[in-house]
Write a protein that holds these residues in place. Structure first.
Motif, PDB file in Angstrom:
ATOM      1  N   THR A   1      -7.811 -10.095  -1.477  1.00 41.89           N
ATOM      2  CA  THR A   1      -6.549  -9.365  -1.314  1.00 41.89           C
ATOM      3  C   THR A   1      -6.148  -9.344   0.151  1.00 41.89           C
ATOM      4  O   THR A   1      -7.000  -9.368   1.049  1.00 41.89           O
ATOM      5  N   VAL A   2      -4.840  -9.333   0.363  1.00 41.77           N
ATOM      6  CA  VAL A   2      -4.307  -9.156   1.714  1.00 41.77           C
ATOM      7  C   VAL A   2      -3.222  -8.091   1.640  1.00 41.77           C
ATOM      8  O   VAL A   2      -2.652  -7.851   0.569  1.00 41.77           O
ATOM      9  N   SER A   3      -2.931  -7.451   2.766  1.00 41.33           N
ATOM     10  CA  SER A   3      -1.766  -6.569   2.833  1.00 41.33           C
ATOM     11  C   SER A   3      -1.299  -6.454   4.271  1.00 41.33           C
ATOM     12  O   SER A   3      -2.088  -6.572   5.206  1.00 41.33           O
TER      13      SER A   3
ATOM     14  N   GLU B   1      -0.370  -3.972   5.784  1.00 44.69           N
ATOM     15  CA  GLU B   1      -0.860  -2.767   6.446  1.00 44.69           C
ATOM     16  C   GLU B   1      -2.277  -2.946   6.972  1.00 44.69           C
ATOM     17  O   GLU B   1      -2.736  -2.173   7.806  1.00 44.69           O
ATOM     18  N   GLU B   2      -3.000  -3.919   6.454  1.00 44.48           N
ATOM     19  CA  GLU B   2      -4.417  -4.017   6.800  1.00 44.48           C
ATOM     20  C   GLU B   2      -4.808  -5.192   7.674  1.00 44.48           C
ATOM     21  O   GLU B   2      -5.903  -5.199   8.222  1.00 44.48           O
ATOM     22  N   GLN B   3      -3.941  -6.202   7.778  1.00 43.46           N
ATOM     23  CA  GLN B   3      -4.326  -7.387   8.538  1.00 43.46           C
ATOM     24  C   GLN B   3      -3.212  -7.798   9.477  1.00 43.46           C
ATOM     25  O   GLN B   3      -2.045  -7.591   9.168  1.00 43.46           O
TER      26      GLN B   3
ATOM     27  N   SER C   1       0.796  -1.224   0.000  1.00 42.55           N
ATOM     28  CA  SER C   1       0.000   0.000   0.000  1.00 42.55           C
ATOM     29  C   SER C   1       0.827   1.271   0.000  1.00 42.55           C
ATOM     30  O   SER C   1       0.279   2.356  -0.141  1.00 42.55           O
ATOM     31  N   THR C   2       2.145   1.176   0.179  1.00 42.33           N
ATOM     32  CA  THR C   2       2.903   2.431   0.194  1.00 42.33           C
ATOM     33  C   THR C   2       3.867   2.564  -0.975  1.00 42.33           C
ATOM     34  O   THR C   2       3.932   3.611  -1.611  1.00 42.33           O
TER      35      THR C   2
END
Ligand code: UDP
Length: 551
Positions: free
Chosen positions: A291-293, A295-297, A266-267
């Motif tokens: 989707t996974v990231s 920053e989010e999980q 994400s960055t």
């Protein structure tokens, strides 16, 4: 709370007396500093001096005793990265008598593993350099069990992935910074120093451009066992049970459960048309796409998702180390920005293609300059090039291929690897079709057998002379001992025949256990004959003792 070392478990006076009388004892494995791990009794650490101390007494042991070669360049590598000059370990020496004049030591009762983390900010480094090597170093020394204490001496703070390091044992790992809280002199009752490098598969390009290690010693089996152990610690359940059941109704149901994972960043190094890519993937595979990231999980939930995936798609980057949690038979699809050659940056390809890892690997590379977004004005470590001379900037902007380079600050490499990419869907799908000729399927793939044949038994030769220039050589043997316990698809034998004194040989592959050679066999000549067994085309056994056969 975490820093209590419960002095109650050891009798302080007994420990102090042992240290004073016996001093430090060290016995190591490994011939070189690069393959050495040392075990110590009573290794001490002086937090004021930031040095480890070896106390000499009448019964101290130092093996290897290298004399001053101990500083050429060091006793051992404290991280798993080979021969890195910021990662060396050594100790100072003192006579045990000096203890009288020193601060009272604090004893650490736990069996301790002392090491350097190499780059705890980067997830790939965390797994490849620290977690897997520490896990298998602990397997090598059985007293490094679940109660072991880990001490990280690289001097960094916990970092973003400290929870992962916590999974290695039930005790809180200690950082170098925290050691001074225990007093000026700390003595480890029993400790191991250094990490096994046996499991690492990649070198980062400090002396030659990055690439797979020259002599890889790890297989997918060990990586998968590590992954399973870590998942258990994270309380993640797998779908292995589901896989085991056969039946076509199950097949049908399972196909519906198949899914593709897009691991997004994400960055930096973004996929600019992720939604479009997701649609294309859903259509191509007829599967749902999640989707996974990072920053989010939380990390465990990412592992849960990946451990059931059929396909994992992501930009090149540290998050791809999570492919070690993919189930057998799944596919890894790695995307590369413009001007970055996938063949030159292969930590994840090497992992996916380790024998027994059983993953399909495909790479795609952006070849359209109009689809890349560069960031020349960012700071240099994020790929900015504004600080470079004008000509150098222009050269970089014109180049369509980052030339081979060493780690770690090559500006052209950083500039290109931190580009964002608009993925060209037709060429991406083309790469997928080309790379995945067989569709990924978690179900179909069973671990390939890796049992090697034993030596063929009772090899013999018989010879006869036919005429003055014709002779026969009959070679026979018995099956390897382990074959009668195995179901092997294809058993073949390889026979090498070499005329004594010649430096070439004739190789033959045979399905049966004896054969009479007559072509190229001369009378009154000595032949050297080697025989070995081969399972399934590529599992080679050892040669039996050489036969000397005189015609
Ligand atoms: N990272 C991330 N999202 C991003 C960029 C980086 O989660 O958008 C993570 C990445 O997985 C790695 C760390 O931040 O653990 C450092 O990333 P960097 O790009 O420096 O290294 P690379 O991924 O190229 O190894």
């Amino acid at each position: 709370q975490s820093q209590e070392l419960s002095q109650a478990h050891i009798d302080y006076h007994v420990a102090l007396q042992a240290l004073q009388e016996h001093g430090t004892r060290m016995v190591c494995t490994g011939k070189m500093h690069t393959d050495r791990v040392c075990r110590f009794d009573y290794l001490c650490y002086c937090s004021e001096a930031e040095e480890f101390v070896f106390f000499h007494s009448n019964s101290s042991v130092m093996l290897p005793n290298l004399g001053s070669r101990r500083f050429q360049p060091a006793l051992l590598d404290l991280s798993s990265v080979e021969d890195h000059n910021t990662q060396y370990f050594n100790f100072l020496e003192l006579p045990a008598a000096a203890l009288k004049f020193m601060p009272k030591p604090v004893f650490v009762p736990d069996v301790t593993l002392i090491l350097n983390r190499f780059n705890p900010d980067n997830l790939m480094h965390v797994f490849h350099d620290d977690l897997i090597p520490a896990f298998y170093t602990m397997k090598q020394y059985s007293d490094l069990d679940d109660e072991a204490r880990l001490v990280f001496m690289e001097g960094w703070s916990e970092g973003p992935h400290f929870d992962l390091y916590r999974l290695l044992s039930s005790k809180q790992p200690l950082l170098k910074e925290q050691l001074k809280n225990f007093g000026k002199l700390m003595c480890f009752t029993k400790s191991y120093v250094g990490l096994s490098k046996m499991t690492t598969w990649y070198q980062y390009g400090f002396v030659q451009p990055q690439g797979p290690k020259a002599n890889m010693l790890v297989s997918g089996n060990e990586i998968r066992q590590f992954a399973r152990a870590l998942m258990e610690k994270m309380n993640i359940t797998t779908n292995v049970e589901k896989e085991k059941d056969g039946g076509s109704a199950e097949d049908e149901k399972e196909r519906k459960d198949d899914y593709v994972v897009v691991f997004s960043r994400s960055t930096t190094r973004l996929i600019l048309n992720e939604a479009e890519l997701i649609m294309a993937l859903a259509q191509e595979f007829q599967m749902r796409v999640v989707t996974v990231s990072l920053e989010e999980q939380p990390f465990p939930s990412i592992v849960q998702v990946i451990s059931g995936a059929s396909v994992l798609v992501s930009m090149h980057g540290a998050q791809l180390i999570t492919s070690l949690f993919l189930p057998r038979g799944a596919a890894l699809v790695e995307l590369f920005p413009f001007a970055v050659n996938p063949e030159q940056y292969t930590p994840y390809k090497t992992l996916a293609t380790l024998p027994g890892m059983d993953l399909h690997y495909v790479s795609w590379r952006n070849t359209k300059e109009e689809n890349t977004i560069t960031h020349p004005d960012r700071p240099w470590e994020q790929g900015g090039i504004a600080h470079l001379e004008k000509e150098e900037q222009e050269r970089i902007l014109e180049s369509r291929d980052v030339p081979r380079h060493l780690c770690c600050r090559n500006p052209e490499w950083l500039f290109r690897i931190y580009q964002d990419t608009l993925v060209d869907i037709p060429s991406f799908l083309e790469a997928l079709k080309e790379g995945l000729k067989t569709k990924p399927s978690v179900k179909k793939s069973k671990p390939a057998s890796t049992v090697h044949p034993g030596r063929v038994r009772q090899p013999q030769c018989q010879t006869s002379v036919q005429t003055t220039n014709e002779a026969k050589l009959t070679v026979s043997w018995q099956i390897p001992w382990n074959l009668k316990y195995l179901k092997v698809r294809e058993v073949k034998y390889e026979v090498w025949i070499q005329e004594q004194g010649e430096n070439t040989y004739m190789p033959y592959i045979l399905p049966q256990q004896n054969y009479t050679f007559s072509e190229n066999i001369k009378p009154f000549t000595t032949y050297l004959v080697w025989v070995r067994c081969i399972f399934n085309k590529n599992l080679l056994g050892p040669f039996a003792d050489v036969l000397m056969c005189r015609t």
